[in-house]
Write an enzyme that holds these catalytic residues in place. Structure first.
Site, PDB file in Angstrom:
ATOM      1  N   ARG A 189       0.767  -1.247   0.000  1.00 41.31           N
ATOM      2  CA  ARG A 189       0.000   0.000   0.000  1.00 41.31           C
ATOM      3  C   ARG A 189       0.797   1.296   0.000  1.00 41.31           C
ATOM      4  O   ARG A 189       0.259   2.336  -0.343  1.00 41.31           O
ATOM      5  CB  ARG A 189      -0.984   0.077   1.173  1.00 41.31           C
ATOM      6  N   ASP A 190       2.055   1.318   0.397  1.00 42.73           N
ATOM      7  CA  ASP A 190       2.794   2.579   0.418  1.00 42.73           C
ATOM      8  C   ASP A 190       4.251   2.361   0.013  1.00 42.73           C
ATOM      9  O   ASP A 190       5.175   2.812   0.676  1.00 42.73           O
ATOM     10  CB  ASP A 190       2.703   3.231   1.800  1.00 42.73           C
ATOM     11  N   LEU A 191       4.439   1.680  -1.119  1.00 44.00           N
ATOM     12  CA  LEU A 191       5.788   1.436  -1.622  1.00 44.00           C
ATOM     13  C   LEU A 191       6.352   2.735  -2.190  1.00 44.00           C
ATOM     14  O   LEU A 191       5.700   3.415  -2.979  1.00 44.00           O
ATOM     15  CB  LEU A 191       5.768   0.355  -2.699  1.00 44.00           C
TER      16      LEU A 191
END
Length: 194
Positions: free
Chosen positions: A48-50
Protein backbone atom coordinates in the site's frame (compact mmCIF):
# COMPACT_ATOMS: atom_id res chain seq x y z
CA UNK A 1 19.69 -0.72 8.06
CA UNK A 2 23.41 -0.45 7.32
CA UNK A 3 23.10 1.53 4.05
CA UNK A 4 19.98 3.48 4.99
CA UNK A 5 17.19 3.80 2.41
CA UNK A 6 17.10 3.96 -1.36
CA UNK A 7 15.81 7.52 -1.01
CA UNK A 8 18.93 8.49 0.96
CA UNK A 9 21.20 7.28 -1.86
CA UNK A 10 19.18 9.01 -4.54
CA UNK A 11 18.61 12.41 -2.93
CA UNK A 12 21.09 13.11 -0.12
CA UNK A 13 24.42 14.47 -1.36
CA UNK A 14 26.49 13.11 1.55
CA UNK A 15 25.53 9.52 0.69
CA UNK A 16 27.41 7.83 -2.15
CA UNK A 17 25.50 7.53 -5.44
CA UNK A 18 24.44 4.09 -6.62
CA UNK A 19 26.00 2.40 -9.64
CA UNK A 20 23.74 1.17 -12.45
CA UNK A 21 24.40 -2.42 -11.39
CA UNK A 22 23.37 -1.64 -7.80
CA UNK A 23 20.23 0.12 -9.02
CA UNK A 24 19.22 -2.87 -11.11
CA UNK A 25 19.87 -5.28 -8.23
CA UNK A 26 17.74 -3.11 -5.95
CA UNK A 27 14.95 -3.06 -8.56
CA UNK A 28 15.18 -6.85 -8.89
CA UNK A 29 15.09 -7.34 -5.11
CA UNK A 30 12.06 -5.06 -4.78
CA UNK A 31 10.27 -6.92 -7.59
CA UNK A 32 11.00 -10.23 -5.87
CA UNK A 33 9.76 -8.82 -2.57
CA UNK A 34 6.47 -7.76 -4.10
CA UNK A 35 6.08 -11.12 -5.84
CA UNK A 36 6.60 -12.80 -2.47
CA UNK A 37 3.97 -10.63 -0.77
CA UNK A 38 1.47 -10.96 -3.62
CA UNK A 39 1.91 -14.58 -4.73
CA UNK A 40 4.07 -16.73 -2.49
CA UNK A 41 2.25 -16.70 0.84
CA UNK A 42 -0.91 -18.47 2.00
CA UNK A 43 -2.67 -15.10 1.68
CA UNK A 44 -1.87 -12.02 -0.36
CA UNK A 45 -0.38 -8.94 1.31
CA UNK A 46 -0.73 -5.54 -0.34
CA UNK A 47 2.02 -3.17 0.81
CA UNK A 48 0.00 0.00 0.00
CA UNK A 49 2.79 2.58 0.42
CA UNK A 50 5.79 1.44 -1.62
CA UNK A 51 8.25 4.30 -2.21
CA UNK A 52 11.99 4.91 -2.19
CA UNK A 53 12.07 5.64 1.54
CA UNK A 54 10.42 2.29 2.36
CA UNK A 55 13.17 0.32 0.59
CA UNK A 56 16.09 -0.19 2.96
CA UNK A 57 19.54 -1.38 1.89
CA UNK A 58 21.65 -3.83 3.89
CA UNK A 59 25.47 -3.96 3.99
CA UNK A 60 25.53 -5.59 0.52
CA UNK A 61 22.90 -3.21 -0.90
CA UNK A 62 20.24 -5.90 -0.90
CA UNK A 63 16.81 -4.26 -0.82
CA UNK A 64 14.43 -4.94 2.07
CA UNK A 65 10.96 -3.47 2.61
CA UNK A 66 10.22 -1.46 5.74
CA UNK A 67 7.14 0.11 7.30
CA UNK A 68 4.44 -2.50 6.90
CA UNK A 69 2.02 -0.39 8.95
CA UNK A 70 -0.24 0.51 6.02
CA UNK A 71 -0.15 -3.04 4.57
CA UNK A 72 -3.43 -4.93 4.19
CA UNK A 73 -4.37 -8.51 3.54
CA UNK A 74 -5.46 -8.93 -0.09
CA UNK A 75 -9.01 -9.67 -1.18
CA UNK A 76 -10.63 -12.96 -0.20
CA UNK A 77 -10.99 -15.67 -2.82
CA UNK A 78 -13.45 -14.67 -5.51
CA UNK A 79 -13.22 -10.94 -4.78
CA UNK A 80 -11.43 -8.54 -7.11
CA UNK A 81 -10.49 -5.87 -4.58
CA UNK A 82 -10.74 -4.54 -1.04
CA UNK A 83 -12.87 -1.46 -0.50
CA UNK A 84 -11.09 0.92 1.85
CA UNK A 85 -12.63 3.81 3.73
CA UNK A 86 -9.35 5.72 3.82
CA UNK A 87 -6.82 5.80 1.00
CA UNK A 88 -3.25 5.33 2.19
CA UNK A 89 -0.24 6.17 0.08
CA UNK A 90 2.32 8.81 -0.78
CA UNK A 91 1.69 11.52 -3.36
CA UNK A 92 3.32 10.63 -6.65
CA UNK A 93 3.57 6.93 -5.78
CA UNK A 94 -0.04 5.91 -5.08
CA UNK A 95 -2.01 4.43 -7.97
CA UNK A 96 -4.54 6.90 -9.42
CA UNK A 97 -7.29 4.26 -9.67
CA UNK A 98 -6.88 3.38 -6.00
CA UNK A 99 -6.93 7.08 -5.01
CA UNK A 100 -10.08 7.72 -7.07
CA UNK A 101 -12.09 4.65 -6.07
CA UNK A 102 -10.65 3.38 -2.77
CA UNK A 103 -10.51 -0.09 -4.37
CA UNK A 104 -7.27 -1.73 -3.35
CA UNK A 105 -5.63 -4.50 -5.40
CA UNK A 106 -2.10 -5.82 -5.86
CA UNK A 107 -2.01 -3.66 -9.01
CA UNK A 108 -1.77 -0.64 -6.69
CA UNK A 109 1.61 -1.93 -5.48
CA UNK A 110 2.68 -2.65 -9.05
CA UNK A 111 1.93 0.96 -10.00
CA UNK A 112 3.99 2.21 -7.05
CA UNK A 113 6.82 -0.14 -8.04
CA UNK A 114 6.78 1.36 -11.54
CA UNK A 115 7.16 4.82 -10.02
CA UNK A 116 10.07 3.58 -7.88
CA UNK A 117 11.73 2.23 -11.05
CA UNK A 118 11.32 5.54 -12.83
CA UNK A 119 12.71 7.44 -9.83
CA UNK A 120 15.66 5.00 -9.73
CA UNK A 121 16.54 5.71 -13.34
CA UNK A 122 15.83 9.45 -13.56
CA UNK A 123 17.12 10.42 -10.13
CA UNK A 124 14.13 12.74 -9.76
CA UNK A 125 11.65 12.68 -6.90
CA UNK A 126 8.12 11.48 -7.66
CA UNK A 127 6.88 14.98 -6.75
CA UNK A 128 9.09 18.09 -6.77
CA UNK A 129 7.31 21.28 -5.71
CA UNK A 130 10.25 23.49 -6.72
CA UNK A 131 9.89 22.58 -10.43
CA UNK A 132 7.65 24.38 -12.96
CA UNK A 133 4.01 23.34 -12.53
CA UNK A 134 3.96 21.03 -15.57
CA UNK A 135 7.10 19.21 -14.33
CA UNK A 136 6.26 18.82 -10.62
CA UNK A 137 4.87 15.29 -10.93
CA UNK A 138 7.45 12.93 -12.39
CA UNK A 139 4.88 10.87 -14.26
CA UNK A 140 3.27 13.94 -15.85
CA UNK A 141 6.67 15.18 -16.95
CA UNK A 142 7.03 12.77 -19.89
CA UNK A 143 4.52 9.91 -19.91
CA UNK A 144 5.60 8.63 -23.35
CA UNK A 145 9.13 8.09 -22.15
CA UNK A 146 7.81 6.51 -18.94
CA UNK A 147 5.98 3.84 -20.91
CA UNK A 148 8.95 3.11 -23.18
CA UNK A 149 11.27 3.01 -20.19
CA UNK A 150 9.10 0.52 -18.31
CA UNK A 151 8.92 -1.73 -21.37
CA UNK A 152 12.72 -1.76 -21.75
CA UNK A 153 13.38 -2.22 -18.03
CA UNK A 154 10.83 -5.00 -17.80
CA UNK A 155 12.51 -6.81 -20.71
CA UNK A 156 15.93 -6.26 -19.18
CA UNK A 157 14.99 -7.48 -15.69
CA UNK A 158 13.23 -10.51 -17.17
CA UNK A 159 16.41 -11.72 -18.90
CA UNK A 160 18.99 -10.44 -16.42
CA UNK A 161 20.83 -12.77 -14.08
CA UNK A 162 24.01 -12.58 -11.99
CA UNK A 163 26.24 -13.19 -15.05
CA UNK A 164 24.94 -10.10 -16.83
CA UNK A 165 27.74 -8.12 -18.45
CA UNK A 166 28.42 -4.46 -17.82
CA UNK A 167 28.16 -3.97 -21.61
CA UNK A 168 24.45 -4.70 -21.40
CA UNK A 169 24.08 -2.19 -18.57
CA UNK A 170 25.95 0.44 -20.56
CA UNK A 171 23.74 -0.19 -23.58
CA UNK A 172 20.68 0.09 -21.35
CA UNK A 173 21.87 3.46 -20.00
CA UNK A 174 22.67 4.75 -23.51
CA UNK A 175 19.25 3.65 -24.78
CA UNK A 176 17.57 5.66 -22.02
CA UNK A 177 19.73 8.74 -22.58
CA UNK A 178 19.05 8.92 -26.30
CA UNK A 179 15.38 8.03 -25.96
CA UNK A 180 14.42 11.30 -27.61
CA UNK A 181 16.18 10.42 -30.90
CA UNK A 182 15.92 6.65 -31.00
CA UNK A 183 13.35 4.55 -29.24
CA UNK A 184 14.83 2.60 -26.31
CA UNK A 185 12.71 -0.30 -27.55
CA UNK A 186 15.06 -0.46 -30.55
CA UNK A 187 17.77 -1.62 -28.14
CA UNK A 188 15.66 -4.08 -26.18
CA UNK A 189 16.75 -7.05 -28.29
CA UNK A 190 20.41 -6.30 -27.48
CA UNK A 191 19.89 -6.25 -23.72
CA UNK A 192 21.05 -9.79 -23.19
CA UNK A 193 23.31 -11.31 -20.58
CA UNK A 194 26.43 -13.18 -21.61
Amino acid sequence: MHNKSLEDHLFIREVSPLSWMARLRIARDAARGLAHLHEEKDFQIIFRDLKTSSILLDENFNAKFSDFGPARQGPAAGLSHISTTSVVGTAGYAAPKYIQTGRLTAKSDVWSFGVVLYVLITGRRAVEKNMPRNEQKLLDWNMGLVLEFLAVLGHFLYYWDKSCSSNGLHLFAVALKIGGKFSPLHYAGNLQCS
